[in-house]
Structures are given as C-alpha cells and as structure tokens.
Scaffold this motif. Structure first.
Motif, PDB file in Angstrom:
ATOM      1  N   MET A   1       0.829  -1.200   0.000  1.00 56.41           N
ATOM      2  CA  MET A   1       0.000   0.000   0.000  1.00 56.41           C
ATOM      3  C   MET A   1       0.867   1.256   0.000  1.00 56.41           C
ATOM      4  O   MET A   1       0.512   2.260  -0.636  1.00 56.41           O
ATOM      5  N   ASP A   2       2.012   1.215   0.675  1.00 57.60           N
ATOM      6  CA  ASP A   2       2.937   2.354   0.649  1.00 57.60           C
ATOM      7  C   ASP A   2       3.422   2.611  -0.772  1.00 57.60           C
ATOM      8  O   ASP A   2       3.521   3.767  -1.215  1.00 57.60           O
TER       9      ASP A   2
ATOM     10  N   ALA B   1       0.635   4.117  -2.802  1.00 63.51           N
ATOM     11  CA  ALA B   1       0.468   5.528  -2.454  1.00 63.51           C
ATOM     12  C   ALA B   1       1.527   6.379  -3.157  1.00 63.51           C
ATOM     13  O   ALA B   1       1.229   7.483  -3.649  1.00 63.51           O
TER      14      ALA B   1
ATOM     15  N   VAL C   1      -6.562   3.012  -6.471  1.00 63.00           N
ATOM     16  CA  VAL C   1      -5.877   1.747  -6.162  1.00 63.00           C
ATOM     17  C   VAL C   1      -6.871   0.721  -5.631  1.00 63.00           C
ATOM     18  O   VAL C   1      -7.879   1.050  -5.006  1.00 63.00           O
TER      19      VAL C   1
ATOM     20  N   HIS D   1      -7.172  -1.005   3.486  1.00 63.93           N
ATOM     21  CA  HIS D   1      -7.963   0.228   3.593  1.00 63.93           C
ATOM     22  C   HIS D   1      -7.385   1.147   4.663  1.00 63.93           C
ATOM     23  O   HIS D   1      -7.242   2.363   4.439  1.00 63.93           O
TER      24      HIS D   1
ATOM     25  N   ARG E   1      -4.300   1.221   5.881  1.00 65.54           N
ATOM     26  CA  ARG E   1      -2.971   1.734   5.529  1.00 65.54           C
ATOM     27  C   ARG E   1      -3.083   2.874   4.521  1.00 65.54           C
ATOM     28  O   ARG E   1      -2.394   3.901   4.635  1.00 65.54           O
ATOM     29  N   LEU E   2      -3.931   2.710   3.519  1.00 70.07           N
ATOM     30  CA  LEU E   2      -4.093   3.760   2.516  1.00 70.07           C
ATOM     31  C   LEU E   2      -4.672   5.037   3.121  1.00 70.07           C
ATOM     32  O   LEU E   2      -4.369   6.147   2.667  1.00 70.07           O
TER      33      LEU E   2
ATOM     34  N   TYR F   1      -2.593   7.984   3.942  1.00 71.10           N
ATOM     35  CA  TYR F   1      -2.182   8.885   2.865  1.00 71.10           C
ATOM     36  C   TYR F   1      -3.368   9.662   2.302  1.00 71.10           C
ATOM     37  O   TYR F   1      -3.223  10.388   1.319  1.00 71.10           O
TER      38      TYR F   1
ATOM     39  N   ILE G   1      -5.871   8.229   0.853  1.00 74.57           N
ATOM     40  CA  ILE G   1      -6.247   7.541  -0.381  1.00 74.57           C
ATOM     41  C   ILE G   1      -7.279   6.468  -0.061  1.00 74.57           C
ATOM     42  O   ILE G   1      -7.037   5.620   0.801  1.00 74.57           O
TER      43      ILE G   1
ATOM     44  N   LEU H   1      -9.432   2.999  -0.602  1.00 68.28           N
ATOM     45  CA  LEU H   1      -9.341   1.726  -1.309  1.00 68.28           C
ATOM     46  C   LEU H   1     -10.534   1.676  -2.249  1.00 68.28           C
ATOM     47  O   LEU H   1     -11.677   1.708  -1.807  1.00 68.28           O
TER      48      LEU H   1
END
Length: 342
Positions: free
Chosen positions: A141-142, A145, A156, A170, A172-173, A176, A178, A180
């Motif tokens: 996910m990093d 991003a 993404v 979800h 982790r995003l 940022y 962002i 999912l």
C-alpha cells in the motif's frame, strides 16, 4: 434495484487534488486478448479484438481490466486505444511473485512497464493481483500511495483479498488520504462465497467496489456446455479443482476439491438451474448469459462484473445485460434454484 443504475463516482487523487470518475456498471475483462491458449491467431485476430473494443465503447462499456502478467493483452489494449482515439478507463494489476525481494521497487518497475505497454501516462485503477506471502500489505500500500502521488495511478485496489486483508489495506491507505477503490474477486451465480466470507459485507461497509471476475464462470453460465456433445475445456478442471485463493474457494478441503468433479462440470446437477435461467431469459427475450450477469448486477450496487469478450458477438451479448432488470421475484427464484443444486 435497476441494472441500468448510475454508480457513485470513484475518488482519485492526483498532485494532491481530489477528482472523481464514474465506472460503468459493467466492465470488460481482456486477459485473453493476445493469448494463444484462448485462440488468438486462430479463432480471433487483432482485427477481431479492435472490432470488439469498438463495440464495447459504442455500448458505453469503456472500462477494461487487464494485468501485468498479460503483456500481450496490455499491448493490444494500448493499440486499440490509439487507433480508436476515444477515452477509456483502464484497470491493471501488479502480480507479486515469490522470487522478488526488491519489494517496493518491484511494484514501481512493473507499473512503469505496464504504462509503456499501454502507452498511457497513468492507469485509472492499479490493483495488487493477489495477497503476497513475502510482501507485507503495508509495504504494498505504501508503494501504491507513492505511485498515486507520482501521478502514475489514479485509484488503487486489491484482488483476491479476504475481508480482513481488505480492512488492513484500507486502513494503511487512509494514512495517505487515499481510499481503497476495489477488491476484485471471483463471483458469479455458481460461486457465491463473497456473500458468506465477509468480502461483500466489507465492500458495503468500506464503500469499496467488488469487481467480479469470471462472472460467467468460464463460460459455464452461458449454457454452451449443457449439451453432452460439447466438452468443457480441460483448463476448467484444473482451475476449479485447485482454486488457490482461500478467501474465494469456500470451505471444501483441498484434497476433496482435487479428487472430486467440480459442481460446475456436472451437467445433470446444473440442469435444474439452467431450466430456470432459460425460462426467465425467454420471458425477457434475453440469453442465459445476460440473465446471469443481470442477476449479479441486481445483487448489490457495489458489484461490477467484468465478463470477457474476444469478438463482437460476445461484446454485444455482455452489453445486453444492461438496460433492463429482473424482477425481485425472478432474482429470488434464480438464487433459490442455485441453492437447491448445492
């Protein structure tokens, strides 16, 4: 729920700015484009693919799904886009193999190669093809991003992820800013595990699209293998016996799957369901395949089926699943007919 409904737009981030774009209710899976094992060069040609592509766009189906391992597919899709000139929405995927240890660099390099094959500067939806035993979800996910903030990816998603893995991606995003956008899993009338394994519920809760691959179960749900004189392709046996993803195969043990004949290949067992599908198809002047796709479309607004199409006939048949709806009674009848043959 109408199969011709308008979907909520997806949110994308580019250069720190939020934008939105709408994915149609139905997409087209193009993994088989350029694949000689599926008949490319014999049963269909580059010109057939171009005509298929144009018919999809004429029908409003401008969303195409491919992946990094399908290099020929990406190239053909890029060529069609150049020749036709109309704007489309492209989804592709990164397939994390066991042998790659460079991690983030592997994804970013694969993305650059896909961009080159597709001849585009950014991909509308970039997905992780399957969970990786070596690459942690947070690392993936990093990397996604980073791709978004570099302007190479608009949205993404993931593929073949269980509900818990979806939630982790979800979360982790979200660090940022962002969202999912999607989880692509096998889902069709004969493979309904997303309804019971938590994936569909998680999609609803997190407002994530469920992109349904194999919505016609490798052609089984078109009815073309009903007759005893039409043998199902050999790869169907391998595909259904192994079915490697634990979040989509259900609770049947691996050894049992390997030694038994999959339900989808048992003609007599499936026939009562096909009788129901055929009756309803006749009532709407539709095909069995169009009824099976419409059943998925009516199931939930989060579901986006992506049936394949390698010729104009298949593309036209897919498009015919839109613009009409099963009644609630018909939808329930089909669901009950499937449960009865389990």
């Amino acid at each position: 729920m109408s199969a011709g409904r308008v979907r909520q737009p997806w949110r994308a981030i580019r250069n720190g700015c939020v934008s939105e774009f709408v994915i149609p209710a139905l997409g087209t899976g193009v993994a088989g484009w350029g694949d000689k094992q599926t008949g490319y060069g014999t049963s269909h040609t580059r010109e057939d693919i171009l005509q298929t592509y144009r018919l999809c766009l004429d029908s409003g189906l401008n969303f195409f799904d491919t992946a990094e391992p399908y290099e020929a597919s990406e190239r053909l899709l890029g060529e069609c886009r150049k020749v036709d000139g109309r704007p489309i929405l492209i989804a592709s995927k990164f397939a994390p193999p066991l042998t790659r240890f460079s991690r983030k660099r592997s994804l970013l390099e694969a993305l650059d190669q896909s961009l080159e094959r597709l001849s585009v500067e950014s991909i509308d939806l970039y997905q992780i093809h399957w969970p990786s035993p070596r690459l942690k979800i947070d690392e993936l996910m990093d990397a996604l991003a980073e791709a978004v903030h570099a302007g190479k990816v608009r949205a993404v998603g993931v593929s073949n992820y269980s509900a818990p893995l979806m939630r982790q991606a979800h979360a982790r995003l979200a660090r940022y800013g962002i969202p999912l956008a999607s989880n692509q899993v096998r889902y069709n009338l004969l493979h309904r595990y997303p309804e019971t394994n938590g994936v569909l519920d998680a999609c609803r809760e997190l407002h994530v699209a469920l992109i349904a691959y194999s919505p016609l179960e490798k052609g089984i749900l078109t009815g073309k293998y009903r007759g005893k004189g039409t043998p199902a392709p050999r790869q169907l046996n391998i595909f259904h016996r192994l079915d490697p993803f634990g979040d989509t195969r259900g609770s049947v043990p691996a050894l049992q799957r390997l030694l038994s004949t999959p339900r989808v290949l048992q003609r007599e067992r499936l026939e009562p369901l096909f009788v129901v599908l055929e009756e309803i198809a006749h009532a709407h002047a539709k095909t069995i395949a169009q009824v099976a796709l419409n059943w998925l479309l009516m199931k939930d607004e989060h579901i986006i089926p992506i049936p394949g199409a390698k010729n104009r006939r298949q593309a036209s048949e897919n498009a015919g699943a839109l613009g009409w709806s099963l009644t609630e009674e018909e939808h329930a009848c089909i669901s009950q007919a499937e449960v009865a043959i389990r």
